[in-house]
Design a protein around this motif. Structure first.
Motif, mmCIF file in Angstrom:
data_model
loop_
_atom_site.group_PDB
_atom_site.id
_atom_site.type_symbol
_atom_site.label_atom_id
_atom_site.label_comp_id
_atom_site.label_asym_id
_atom_site.label_seq_id
_atom_site.Cartn_x
_atom_site.Cartn_y
_atom_site.Cartn_z
ATOM 1 N N HIS A 123 0.843 -1.203 0.000
ATOM 2 C CA HIS A 123 0.000 0.000 0.000
ATOM 3 C C HIS A 123 0.881 1.258 0.000
ATOM 4 O O HIS A 123 0.774 2.129 0.862
ATOM 5 C CB HIS A 123 -0.947 -0.011 1.202
ATOM 6 N N SER A 124 1.717 1.359 -1.027
ATOM 7 C CA SER A 124 2.707 2.437 -1.105
ATOM 8 C C SER A 124 2.051 3.797 -1.319
ATOM 9 O O SER A 124 0.935 3.896 -1.834
ATOM 10 C CB SER A 124 3.699 2.153 -2.223
ATOM 11 N N TYR A 125 2.773 4.835 -0.937
ATOM 12 C CA TYR A 125 2.244 6.200 -1.072
ATOM 13 C C TYR A 125 3.218 7.100 -1.849
ATOM 14 O O TYR A 125 2.930 7.520 -2.950
ATOM 15 C CB TYR A 125 1.951 6.791 0.310
ATOM 16 N N GLY A 126 4.370 7.409 -1.257
ATOM 17 C CA GLY A 126 5.320 8.296 -1.917
ATOM 18 C C GLY A 126 6.443 7.539 -2.596
ATOM 19 O O GLY A 126 6.844 6.466 -2.151
ATOM 20 N N VAL A 127 6.961 8.111 -3.697
ATOM 21 C CA VAL A 127 8.126 7.562 -4.403
ATOM 22 C C VAL A 127 9.060 8.726 -4.700
ATOM 23 O O VAL A 127 8.623 9.764 -5.213
ATOM 24 C CB VAL A 127 7.728 6.879 -5.726
ATOM 25 N N ILE A 128 10.340 8.557 -4.371
ATOM 26 C CA ILE A 128 11.282 9.653 -4.590
ATOM 27 C C ILE A 128 12.685 9.092 -4.799
ATOM 28 O O ILE A 128 13.001 7.990 -4.326
ATOM 29 C CB ILE A 128 11.250 10.636 -3.384
ATOM 30 N N VAL A 129 13.522 9.851 -5.526
ATOM 31 C CA VAL A 129 14.910 9.473 -5.765
ATOM 32 C C VAL A 129 15.807 10.348 -4.898
ATOM 33 O O VAL A 129 15.674 11.576 -4.887
ATOM 34 C CB VAL A 129 15.289 9.636 -7.244
ATOM 35 N N ASN A 130 16.735 9.713 -4.176
ATOM 36 C CA ASN A 130 17.703 10.449 -3.369
ATOM 37 C C ASN A 130 18.696 11.148 -4.299
ATOM 38 O O ASN A 130 19.335 10.486 -5.127
ATOM 39 C CB ASN A 130 18.442 9.470 -2.449
ATOM 40 N N PRO A 131 18.854 12.478 -4.198
ATOM 41 C CA PRO A 131 19.760 13.183 -5.119
ATOM 42 C C PRO A 131 21.227 12.852 -4.896
ATOM 43 O O PRO A 131 22.057 13.155 -5.758
ATOM 44 C CB PRO A 131 19.480 14.661 -4.808
ATOM 45 N N VAL A 132 21.559 12.229 -3.761
ATOM 46 C CA VAL A 132 22.958 11.898 -3.460
ATOM 47 C C VAL A 132 23.301 10.486 -3.915
ATOM 48 O O VAL A 132 24.228 10.281 -4.703
ATOM 49 C CB VAL A 132 23.244 12.070 -1.955
ATOM 50 N N ASP A 133 22.559 9.496 -3.432
ATOM 51 C CA ASP A 133 22.910 8.107 -3.788
ATOM 52 C C ASP A 133 22.137 7.569 -4.989
ATOM 53 O O ASP A 133 22.403 6.468 -5.469
ATOM 54 C CB ASP A 133 22.742 7.174 -2.589
ATOM 55 N N ARG A 134 21.153 8.331 -5.495
ATOM 56 C CA ARG A 134 20.366 7.996 -6.683
ATOM 57 C C ARG A 134 19.543 6.724 -6.514
ATOM 58 O O ARG A 134 19.045 6.173 -7.494
ATOM 59 C CB ARG A 134 21.240 7.863 -7.943
ATOM 60 N N ASN A 135 19.380 6.281 -5.270
ATOM 61 C CA ASN A 135 18.508 5.138 -5.019
ATOM 62 C C ASN A 135 17.066 5.599 -4.834
ATOM 63 O O ASN A 135 16.788 6.794 -4.695
ATOM 64 C CB ASN A 135 19.002 4.362 -3.795
ATOM 65 N N VAL A 136 16.140 4.660 -4.837
ATOM 66 C CA VAL A 136 14.709 4.961 -4.826
ATOM 67 C C VAL A 136 14.126 4.652 -3.449
ATOM 68 O O VAL A 136 14.359 3.567 -2.904
ATOM 69 C CB VAL A 136 13.978 4.143 -5.921
ATOM 70 N N TYR A 137 13.361 5.591 -2.929
ATOM 71 C CA TYR A 137 12.757 5.473 -1.603
ATOM 72 C C TYR A 137 11.233 5.498 -1.741
ATOM 73 O O TYR A 137 10.690 6.307 -2.508
ATOM 74 C CB TYR A 137 13.223 6.613 -0.710
ATOM 75 N N VAL A 138 10.555 4.635 -0.982
ATOM 76 C CA VAL A 138 9.107 4.472 -1.100
ATOM 77 C C VAL A 138 8.490 4.472 0.297
ATOM 78 O O VAL A 138 8.954 3.726 1.181
ATOM 79 C CB VAL A 138 8.745 3.150 -1.818
ATOM 80 N N SER A 139 7.455 5.273 0.523
ATOM 81 C CA SER A 139 6.712 5.189 1.786
ATOM 82 C C SER A 139 5.553 4.210 1.611
ATOM 83 O O SER A 139 4.921 4.157 0.550
ATOM 84 C CB SER A 139 6.200 6.563 2.220
#
Length: 352
Positions: free
Chosen positions: A154-170
């Motif tokens: 039941h994901s909500y937010g998706v964003i890319v870290n500008p430093v490590d370029r990995n993907v983060y999901v809430s």
């Protein structure tokens, strides 16, 4: 003398004939060259038009995801709007079974990640770069819910870290933030091991809020890689060091939903469920005295800032509209789009 005059007349007459013929030939050559030039120009114009038709026109557009669902009237797609709110068009193509879309993020290669948030089939879907018409064709499943990735639900937010370029999901149902290797890794979409501070959590967990809650909402990064997480249950936005997992500080606000960070001002814009948008300076740790609110802004979810035009865009869920503000003054620019086809959820700016 008569003979000489006659010869001179003949020579002059012949000279006029030759000059006339030469001029006619020059005129003919020029006409042919002009026609060839026109043909070449038309061919070049056609080639340019064909190129434009087959590739995306770079620009700036608003992308909106919608609540979606199983009813025929539900919108399980992302819509693209011009920056003035005009010309809504569906974006995603070539993928069936999408349901309840939420967060979105544009990757460095121009492709798009979209959270398919249905709790029984949660996945982060990847769509390719834009066609000339703005469509994005399905490319792959970036990551999906499974036994080895149980935090993704039941994901909500998706964003890319500008430093490590990995993907983060809430993720609402695990009340956590999970992270995944980005597209430059040879482990694309795989959960990244949790940092030292996070223990006894599903694979990939970088932030674990109260396990009994489900209030995690929007995400934002500042340029240094500090992660900001909206926690509606706790009435706060938390700042986290993603390397260690340690919480850094907390911003007390009532029912935070959407987040957007502006690097040029170090302001974190926070959409509050029942009272508009506020701005918090992470440099001075104080709230701005400017608030962004109108009668049409009800349950602000997606928030995005366009620093180049000093415009703050917010989707109003209960009003089903996109509302814009002058970010420097707080003055409302009105509803740039209203009567949206479904309840809006998330909002980003895309280059195509």
């Amino acid at each position: 003398n008569s003979h000489t005059q006659q010869s001179h007349t003949t020579v002059t007459h012949n000279s006029h004939i030759h000059t006339h013929k030469a001029g006619w030939r020059v005129s003919l050559v020029l006409t042919i060259m002009q026609r060839v030039s026109v043909v070449l120009l038309l061919g070049l114009a056609c080639a340019v038009l064909l190129a434009l038709a087959s590739t995306a026109v770079e620009g700036r557009y608003l992308y909106v995801s919608f609540h979606g669902g199983s009813k025929s009237s539900d919108v399980n797609n992302v819509y693209r709007y011009n920056m003035d709110g005009s010309n809504p068009t569906p974006v995603l193509s070539g993928r069936s079974g999408l349901s309840e879309l939420r967060g979105m993020a544009v990757l460095a290669d121009g492709s798009l990640l979209v959270a398919n948030a249905n709790k029984d089939n949660t996945a982060i879907e990847r769509f390719g770069s834009c066609s000339g018409s703005g469509k994005r064709n399905f490319q792959s499943v970036f990551t999906s819910q499974n036994s080895g990735n149980s935090g993704l639900v039941h994901s909500y937010g998706v964003i890319v870290n500008p430093v490590d370029r990995n993907v983060y999901v809430s993720n609402q149902d695990s009340n956590s933030v999970t992270r995944y290797y980005g597209i430059n890794s040879n482990q694309v979409g795989q959960p990244i091991p949790s940092p030292p501070f996070v223990r006894n959590a599903p694979a990939g967990t970088v932030v674990q809020l109260s396990p009994s809650g489900n209030g995690v909402r929007g995400l934002a990064f500042d340029p240094s890689g500090t992660l900001y997480v909206a926690d509606e249950d706790d009435n706060a936005v938390g700042a986290y060091n993603v390397t260690s997992g340690n919480p850094l500080f907390s911003i007390p606000v009532q029912s935070p939903i959407g987040l957007a960070f502006e690097a040029s001002t170090s302001l974190l814009y926070i959409g509050l469920k029942s009272s508009g948008v506020v701005a918090y300076s992470v440099r001075t740790h104080t709230f701005s005295n400017i608030q962004y609110s109108t009668s049409h802004l009800k349950h602000p979810a997606g928030v995005v800032i366009d620093s180049s035009t000093q415009t703050l865009y917010v989707v109003s869920q209960d009003d089903q509209s996109i509302v814009a503000f002058n970010s420097a003054t707080g003055n409302s620019l009105g509803r740039i789009a209203k009567d949206l086809p479904d309840v809006p959820e998330n909002l980003i700016i895309s280059p195509c």
